[in-house]
Scaffold this active site. Structure first.
Site, PDB file in Angstrom:
ATOM      1  N   HIS A 178      -5.178  -4.564   5.743  1.00  0.00           N
ATOM      2  CA  HIS A 178      -4.244  -4.144   4.936  1.00  0.00           C
ATOM      3  C   HIS A 178      -3.462  -5.466   4.366  1.00  0.00           C
ATOM      4  O   HIS A 178      -2.954  -6.172   5.440  1.00  0.00           O
ATOM      5  CB  HIS A 178      -3.387  -3.019   5.451  1.00  0.00           C
ATOM      6  CG  HIS A 178      -2.137  -2.654   4.256  1.00  0.00           C
ATOM      7  ND1 HIS A 178      -2.435  -1.896   3.251  1.00  0.00           N
ATOM      8  CD2 HIS A 178      -0.851  -3.051   4.174  1.00  0.00           C
ATOM      9  CE1 HIS A 178      -1.367  -1.624   2.453  1.00  0.00           C
ATOM     10  NE2 HIS A 178      -0.336  -2.378   3.234  1.00  0.00           N
ATOM     11  N   CYS A 179      -3.559  -5.659   3.368  1.00  0.00           N
ATOM     12  CA  CYS A 179      -3.093  -7.084   2.533  1.00  0.00           C
ATOM     13  C   CYS A 179      -1.430  -6.859   1.959  1.00  0.00           C
ATOM     14  O   CYS A 179      -1.572  -6.320   1.186  1.00  0.00           O
ATOM     15  CB  CYS A 179      -3.985  -7.601   1.787  1.00  0.00           C
ATOM     16  SG  CYS A 179      -3.285  -9.177   1.215  1.00  0.00           S
ATOM     17  N   PRO A 180      -0.454  -7.266   2.792  1.00  0.00           N
ATOM     18  CA  PRO A 180       0.767  -6.980   1.982  1.00  0.00           C
ATOM     19  C   PRO A 180       0.909  -7.762   0.743  1.00  0.00           C
ATOM     20  O   PRO A 180       1.774  -7.230  -0.034  1.00  0.00           O
ATOM     21  CB  PRO A 180       1.557  -7.390   3.193  1.00  0.00           C
ATOM     22  CG  PRO A 180       1.057  -8.606   3.996  1.00  0.00           C
ATOM     23  CD  PRO A 180      -0.400  -7.738   3.936  1.00  0.00           C
ATOM     24  N   GLY A 183      -0.423  -5.544  -1.761  1.00  0.00           N
ATOM     25  CA  GLY A 183       0.143  -4.047  -1.499  1.00  0.00           C
ATOM     26  C   GLY A 183      -0.821  -2.964  -1.465  1.00  0.00           C
ATOM     27  O   GLY A 183      -0.643  -1.781  -1.951  1.00  0.00           O
ATOM     28  N   ASN A 184      -2.145  -3.269  -0.892  1.00  0.00           N
ATOM     29  CA  ASN A 184      -3.553  -2.396  -0.874  1.00  0.00           C
ATOM     30  C   ASN A 184      -4.126  -2.635   0.362  1.00  0.00           C
ATOM     31  O   ASN A 184      -4.158  -3.846   1.006  1.00  0.00           O
ATOM     32  CB  ASN A 184      -3.934  -2.433  -2.000  1.00  0.00           C
ATOM     33  CG  ASN A 184      -4.935  -1.219  -2.499  1.00  0.00           C
ATOM     34  OD1 ASN A 184      -4.851  -0.253  -1.871  1.00  0.00           O
ATOM     35  ND2 ASN A 184      -5.580  -1.261  -3.651  1.00  0.00           N
TER      36      ASN A 184
END
Length: 340
Positions: A178-180, A183-184
């Protein structure tokens, strides 16, 4: 007729085992009490009796936070592009009209590719599992749910190599992480867009660092007097006396365009280093036929069995045309044979 001892052993074994139901096909199974995790012999679904249903209480807050961060990053990228065009291209066009048109074309291509791949990676679905029949024996055939788990949050089957993301509130196929920053989640649906974004962003930041330093060299007189000879003790003192000190003094009278050039150079170099490391790590996992989560799980379980490391994994990932794929693979295989 069985003997009394055999009958007693049969009754004892029945009382030790207990009956449960497979979530996949609904068949009743008799398992040992010390086996909370078992695999159905008919549909192949894996049941974990110790798993408890979890609730995503803060799912909406995490989603709102991620989307706000994505909007902030988009505005920041637009600010960098606008400030770069404002600070660099009047000077580039004053040097040469053809050079200015060329660099402006390159800027447009890199800006459009970076923004479009970022939007695709951020707003495209990371890959939801397909809907499949489950829960009843007639609907589920033999091996129809092989190695499937049950997600107690989504309340539906979860295919192999699928993980539930608490931030996105969904199960993601071939989830990498999950890549901040987007945002996805990075999964089967947007992994390629994420890698293309990294490639475009690294290329763009490298280009910005080169162009900004080139323009600063032409508009900042102290930079043009820095000697290019081999540095010794005497040349170091000469640089400090003749170039560095006037350079620091000239900062006071530096216009806003000069400060923007300094900011663009240091910001692009720092971002370029971070994204290049992430891109290299991602390409190494793709080369090995893994994702980040599968790499962590294999390392924690002590399982060193890895898929074959080959460029075919990279070619398949980027979905190159058949003709190009055949040429690349034939060249790679011939290279391997020559090495042997």
């Amino acid at each position: 007729m069985d003997s009394p001892k055999q009958e007693d052993h049969y009754v004892t074994s029945i009382t030790e085992d207990h009956e449960t139901t497979c979530w996949g096909c609904g068949l009743r199974l008799i398992i040992a009490p010390y086996a909370p995790v078992f695999k159905c012999g008919w549909c192949g679904a894996i049941t974990n009796n110790n798993a408890r249903k979890k609730e995503n209480k803060y799912y909406w807050w995490r989603r709102l936070r991620d989307r706000c961060f994505v909007i902030i990053l988009l505005l920041f990228m637009l600010f960098i592009i606008g400030s770069g065009v404002w600070a660099i291209y009047p000077i580039v066009f004053s040097m040469s009209f053809f050079c200015g048109v060329f660099h402006l074309t390159v800027t447009c291509i890199l800006s459009i590719s970076t923004l479009s791949t970022y939007v695709l990676a951020a707003f495209r679905s990371p890959g939801a599992p397909p809907l499949i029949a489950w829960g009843s024996y007639p609907a589920v055939g033999r091996g129809g749910l092989a190695d499937y788990n049950f997600c107690h949050v989504c309340s539906k089957p979860k295919p192999p190599s699928t993980h539930h993301c608490s931030s996105c509130g969904m199960c993601v196929m071939n989830m990498d992480h999950h890549c901040p920053f987007i945002g996805n989640c990075v999964g089967a649906g947007n992994h390629r867009s994420f890698i293309l974004f990294l490639i475009s962003a690294v290329t763009s930041t490298f280009y910005v660092s080169i162009v900004s330093s080139y323009v600063a060299y032409h508009i900042w007189p102290p930079l043009r007097h820095i000697p290019t000879t081999v540095l010794t003790r005497s040349t170091i003192f000469a640089v400090l006396k003749e170039s560095a000190i006037p350079f620091l003094i000239s900062v006071e009278s530096l216009p806003i365009r000069g400060f923007v050039l300094i900011y663009l150079f240091f910001a692009s170099v720092s971002v370029e280093i971070g994204l290049a490391v992430l891109l290299w790590q991602q390409l190494c996992y793709i080369y090995e036929g893994k994702t980040y989560l599968s790499h962590l799980s294999s390392s924690s379980n002590g399982n060193d069995e890895v898929e074959e490391k080959d460029c075919q994994n990279l070619v398949r990932f980027f979905g190159c045309p058949y003709s190009a794929t055949r040429c690349v693979l034939s060249f790679w295989n011939s290279k391997k044979r020559h090495k042997k």
